[in-house]
Write a protein that holds these residues in place. Structure first.
Motif, PDB file in Angstrom:
ATOM      1  N   TYR A 113       0.815  -1.242  -0.055  1.00  4.71           N
ATOM      2  CA  TYR A 113      -0.107   0.036   0.150  1.00  4.71           C
ATOM      3  C   TYR A 113       0.722   1.362   0.046  1.00  4.71           C
ATOM      4  O   TYR A 113       0.650   2.322  -0.787  1.00  4.71           O
ATOM      5  CB  TYR A 113      -0.942  -0.132   1.188  1.00  4.71           C
ATOM      6  CG  TYR A 113      -1.947   1.103   1.384  1.00  4.71           C
ATOM      7  CD1 TYR A 113      -2.714   1.367   0.208  1.00  4.71           C
ATOM      8  CD2 TYR A 113      -2.259   1.729   2.447  1.00  4.71           C
ATOM      9  CE1 TYR A 113      -3.614   2.402   0.315  1.00  4.71           C
ATOM     10  CE2 TYR A 113      -3.267   2.665   2.480  1.00  4.71           C
ATOM     11  CZ  TYR A 113      -3.902   3.151   1.224  1.00  4.71           C
ATOM     12  OH  TYR A 113      -4.719   4.025   1.217  1.00  4.71           O
ATOM     13  N   MET A 114       1.857   1.152   0.801  1.00  7.20           N
ATOM     14  CA  MET A 114       2.882   2.241   0.684  1.00  7.20           C
ATOM     15  C   MET A 114       3.408   2.711  -0.501  1.00  7.20           C
ATOM     16  O   MET A 114       3.566   3.828  -0.924  1.00  7.20           O
ATOM     17  CB  MET A 114       3.967   2.180   1.758  1.00  7.20           C
ATOM     18  CG  MET A 114       4.830   3.484   1.865  1.00  7.20           C
ATOM     19  SD  MET A 114       5.866   3.556   3.544  1.00  7.20           S
ATOM     20  CE  MET A 114       4.880   4.510   4.353  1.00  7.20           C
ATOM     21  N   VAL A 115       3.954   1.714  -1.361  1.00  2.76           N
ATOM     22  CA  VAL A 115       4.543   1.608  -2.751  1.00  2.76           C
ATOM     23  C   VAL A 115       3.439   2.357  -3.471  1.00  2.76           C
ATOM     24  O   VAL A 115       3.860   3.094  -4.419  1.00  2.76           O
ATOM     25  CB  VAL A 115       5.001   0.556  -2.888  1.00  2.76           C
ATOM     26  CG1 VAL A 115       5.470   0.524  -4.661  1.00  2.76           C
ATOM     27  CG2 VAL A 115       6.275   0.055  -2.136  1.00  2.76           C
ATOM     28  N   ALA A 116       2.055   1.839  -3.438  1.00  2.00           N
ATOM     29  CA  ALA A 116       1.216   2.408  -4.226  1.00  2.00           C
ATOM     30  C   ALA A 116       1.175   3.833  -4.020  1.00  2.00           C
ATOM     31  O   ALA A 116       0.767   4.829  -5.227  1.00  2.00           O
ATOM     32  CB  ALA A 116      -0.149   1.621  -4.230  1.00  2.00           C
ATOM     33  N   LEU A 117       1.092   4.434  -2.790  1.00  2.00           N
ATOM     34  CA  LEU A 117       1.048   5.610  -2.530  1.00  2.00           C
ATOM     35  C   LEU A 117       2.277   6.517  -2.901  1.00  2.00           C
ATOM     36  O   LEU A 117       2.125   7.779  -3.455  1.00  2.00           O
ATOM     37  CB  LEU A 117       0.807   5.931  -0.898  1.00  2.00           C
ATOM     38  CG  LEU A 117      -0.100   5.480  -0.290  1.00  2.00           C
ATOM     39  CD1 LEU A 117      -0.318   5.546   1.151  1.00  2.00           C
ATOM     40  CD2 LEU A 117      -1.678   6.104  -0.875  1.00  2.00           C
ATOM     41  N   VAL A 118       3.539   5.883  -2.851  1.00  2.00           N
ATOM     42  CA  VAL A 118       4.647   6.553  -3.385  1.00  2.00           C
ATOM     43  C   VAL A 118       4.469   6.619  -4.954  1.00  2.00           C
ATOM     44  O   VAL A 118       4.812   7.830  -5.170  1.00  2.00           O
ATOM     45  CB  VAL A 118       5.818   5.667  -3.213  1.00  2.00           C
ATOM     46  CG1 VAL A 118       7.033   6.059  -3.784  1.00  2.00           C
ATOM     47  CG2 VAL A 118       6.316   5.666  -1.555  1.00  2.00           C
ATOM     48  N   ASN A 119       4.159   5.688  -5.539  1.00  2.00           N
ATOM     49  CA  ASN A 119       3.924   5.740  -6.984  1.00  2.00           C
ATOM     50  C   ASN A 119       2.737   6.878  -7.267  1.00  2.00           C
ATOM     51  O   ASN A 119       2.951   7.450  -8.546  1.00  2.00           O
ATOM     52  CB  ASN A 119       3.786   4.407  -7.695  1.00  2.00           C
ATOM     53  CG  ASN A 119       4.865   3.466  -7.559  1.00  2.00           C
ATOM     54  OD1 ASN A 119       6.099   4.128  -7.531  1.00  2.00           O
ATOM     55  ND2 ASN A 119       4.664   2.173  -7.495  1.00  2.00           N
ATOM     56  N   ARG A 120       1.700   6.957  -6.618  1.00  2.00           N
ATOM     57  CA  ARG A 120       0.680   8.049  -6.846  1.00  2.00           C
ATOM     58  C   ARG A 120       1.353   9.180  -6.844  1.00  2.00           C
ATOM     59  O   ARG A 120       1.097  10.147  -7.555  1.00  2.00           O
ATOM     60  CB  ARG A 120      -0.316   7.722  -5.840  1.00  2.00           C
ATOM     61  CG  ARG A 120      -1.364   8.983  -6.048  1.00  2.00           C
ATOM     62  CD  ARG A 120      -2.044   9.100  -4.700  1.00  2.00           C
ATOM     63  NE  ARG A 120      -1.148   9.550  -3.639  1.00  2.00           N
ATOM     64  CZ  ARG A 120      -1.316   9.496  -2.095  1.00  2.00           C
ATOM     65  NH1 ARG A 120      -2.467   9.531  -1.776  1.00  2.00           N
ATOM     66  NH2 ARG A 120      -0.413   9.958  -1.560  1.00  2.00           N
ATOM     67  N   ASP A 121       2.169   9.552  -5.596  1.00  2.00           N
ATOM     68  CA  ASP A 121       2.892  10.643  -5.518  1.00  2.00           C
ATOM     69  C   ASP A 121       3.932  11.065  -6.675  1.00  2.00           C
ATOM     70  O   ASP A 121       3.986  12.282  -7.108  1.00  2.00           O
ATOM     71  CB  ASP A 121       3.516  10.976  -4.309  1.00  2.00           C
ATOM     72  CG  ASP A 121       2.468  10.888  -3.075  1.00  2.00           C
ATOM     73  OD1 ASP A 121       1.447  11.234  -3.333  1.00  2.00           O
ATOM     74  OD2 ASP A 121       2.884  10.587  -1.943  1.00  2.00           O
ATOM     75  N   ARG A 122       4.565  10.029  -6.917  1.00  2.00           N
ATOM     76  CA  ARG A 122       5.686  10.254  -8.387  1.00  2.00           C
ATOM     77  C   ARG A 122       4.866  10.559  -9.449  1.00  2.00           C
ATOM     78  O   ARG A 122       5.242  11.392 -10.327  1.00  2.00           O
ATOM     79  CB  ARG A 122       6.319   8.968  -8.370  1.00  2.00           C
ATOM     80  CG  ARG A 122       7.317   8.776  -7.418  1.00  2.00           C
ATOM     81  CD  ARG A 122       8.138   7.474  -7.356  1.00  2.00           C
ATOM     82  NE  ARG A 122       8.995   7.295  -8.746  1.00  2.00           N
ATOM     83  CZ  ARG A 122      10.271   7.863  -9.188  1.00  2.00           C
ATOM     84  NH1 ARG A 122      10.785   8.373  -8.069  1.00  2.00           N
ATOM     85  NH2 ARG A 122      10.766   7.432 -10.310  1.00  2.00           N
ATOM     86  N   ALA A 123       3.856  10.066  -9.682  1.00  2.00           N
ATOM     87  CA  ALA A 123       2.892  10.162 -10.846  1.00  2.00           C
ATOM     88  C   ALA A 123       2.451  11.804 -10.945  1.00  2.00           C
ATOM     89  O   ALA A 123       2.117  12.181 -12.053  1.00  2.00           O
ATOM     90  CB  ALA A 123       1.513   9.246 -10.937  1.00  2.00           C
ATOM     91  N   THR A 124       2.185  12.405  -9.751  1.00  2.00           N
ATOM     92  CA  THR A 124       1.779  13.648  -9.848  1.00  2.00           C
ATOM     93  C   THR A 124       2.816  14.805 -10.549  1.00  2.00           C
ATOM     94  O   THR A 124       2.450  15.716 -11.064  1.00  2.00           O
ATOM     95  CB  THR A 124       1.545  14.268  -8.349  1.00  2.00           C
ATOM     96  OG1 THR A 124       2.613  14.485  -7.669  1.00  2.00           O
ATOM     97  CG2 THR A 124       0.566  13.294  -7.625  1.00  2.00           C
ATOM     98  N   GLN A 125       3.965  14.243 -10.690  1.00  5.51           N
ATOM     99  CA  GLN A 125       5.190  14.972 -11.204  1.00  5.51           C
ATOM    100  C   GLN A 125       5.525  14.118 -12.570  1.00  5.51           C
ATOM    101  O   GLN A 125       6.563  14.753 -13.132  1.00  5.51           O
ATOM    102  CB  GLN A 125       6.417  15.077 -10.206  1.00  5.51           C
ATOM    103  CG  GLN A 125       6.019  15.724  -8.899  1.00  5.51           C
ATOM    104  CD  GLN A 125       5.256  16.848  -8.837  1.00  5.51           C
ATOM    105  OE1 GLN A 125       5.910  17.786  -9.765  1.00  5.51           O
ATOM    106  NE2 GLN A 125       4.269  17.081  -8.277  1.00  5.51           N
TER     107      GLN A 125
END
Length: 379
Positions: A113-125
């Motif tokens: 779940y944390m990796v999914a959130l990390v990748n969500r945040d990376r996708a914003t950039q």
């Protein structure tokens, strides 16, 4: 029972040493307040992750987010110098929303779940995803998260004196690693729950605390957004619930830059030993140099002292070796993506923890970036 943990973040200049645990809870019973989570900073080459510096570049240039700015190779021999409601986070890019789990999570589920959130945040950039690496990065991160949660401290040094690249090396890793850490700092000993179930909101809050930083104290955010990261390991540890306290998890994120494969180095050696450093880098990574750094040999550190070490500077090499065409004591043999050199482990004949780094230019960039960092205990 209604339980709400309120987290307070306090920052001053880069890597504030004065940040301490903040207790702020509302609870309907006589439960003692859980401790607030605090962030730690990792520096690369003297540049601050918490201050938003990068992690690349010999001659000046892990925290903890990108290698710092590089000087021309011939200019210098010193390089990387190198709860119930989630907290608000930056808006996700279209199509990157992550559904919240409907139940508490096992450690393995919390990592995913944390990796999914990390990748969500990376996708914003506009950045690509990182993969969860259950190998060395997670093994190292798990050991550190457990150490912090068990002893009630926060930092990048472990209670045995270990540092992020050492833990990653000892777990079998060979890539560059940059760590984000989050825990409480009350220095109370706790028993860990081997079968902990993690509230998804705690995972969300942890990622939010890292990602929602603002300049100039945004090193953890910059670490998450480092384009060169390819994988991440996640450590998560939670104490057992007690009659007087509800548990809060601690986290460690171990981002790695996987650009090559490297021949094994010895775990221990004698001062003056010559070791063979060789490897093969992936397409798009051009090897440029090898660095050797040294720090004092690790030893036990009390939690009270660990809490005073909020930032960790990746050591600068005392000696850099470059490829043909540059001023260098001994040239690194470079053939396409392959490199090899024999280097002595001797910094004025002193023992210590020696750190071997490999440097490369990535893609079209002319900046020298540390892509591998391994440690050897030298007696």
């Amino acid at each position: 029972m209604v339980y709400q943990l309120s987290v307070m973040k306090r920052y001053s200049k880069p890597c504030p040493a004065h940040v301490s645990a903040v207790r702020s809870t509302t609870c309907s019973s006589a439960l003692a307040p859980a401790r607030a989570l605090v962030l730690a900073c990792m520096l690369v080459g003297g540049a601050g992750a918490c201050s938003g510096a990068s992690t690349s570049g010999p001659g000046g240039a892990p925290a903890r987010p990108q290698p710092a700015e590089a000087l021309p190779p011939a200019a210098s021999a010193s390089a990387p110098a190198a709860s119930s409601a989630p907290a608000a986070s930056a808006p996700a890019a279209p199509g990157t929303a992550v559904p919240r789990p409907t139940k508490r999570l096992t450690a393995a589920e919390a990592r995913r779940y944390m990796v999914a959130l990390v990748n969500r945040d990376r996708a914003t950039q506009g950045l690509g995803p990182v993969e969860l690496d259950d190998g060395a990065p997670t093994v190292a991160g798990q050991a550190h998260a457990e150490d912090m949660a068990r002893l009630g401290y926060l930092g990048h040094w472990g209670s045995d004196g270990s540092v992020p690249e050492q833990r990653h090396t000892e777990a079998g890793g060979s890539d560059m690693v940059l760590e984000n850490a989050l825990c409480f700092t009350d220095e109370a000993r706790r028993t860990l729950d081997p079968k902990a179930l993690i509230d998804p909101a705690q995972v969300e809050r942890a990622e939010s605390m890292f990602f929602d930083e603002v300049p100039p104290n945004d090193g953890h955010r910059k670490n998450i957004l480092k384009p060169g990261h390819t994988k991440v390991g996640i450590g998560v540890a939670q104490p057992i619930a007690t009659p007087t306290e509800l548990p809060v998890p601690c986290f460690a994120q171990e981002f790695t830059d996987g650009y090559g494969s490297y021949a094994a180095l010895p775990k221990r050696a004698k001062v003056g030993t010559v070791v063979r450093v060789e490897g093969s880098l992936a397409a798009g990574a051009r090897p440029t140099g090898v660095g050797v750094a040294r720090v004092v040999k690790p030893g036990p550190i009390a939690a009270s002292d660990l809490n005073k070490r909020r930032s960790y500077p990746v050591p600068k090499p005392f000696q850099m070796y470059w490829g043909p065409g540059f001023v260098t004591p001994v040239p690194v043999k470079i053939d396409g993506g392959k490199l090899a050199i024999d280097v002595p482990l001797s910094d004025h004949a002193q023992p210590g923890l020696y750190e071997i780094s490999v440097w490369a230019k990535l893609g079209k960039s002319e900046e020298h970036t540390m892509v591998s960092l391994r440690t050897i205990v030298v007696d």
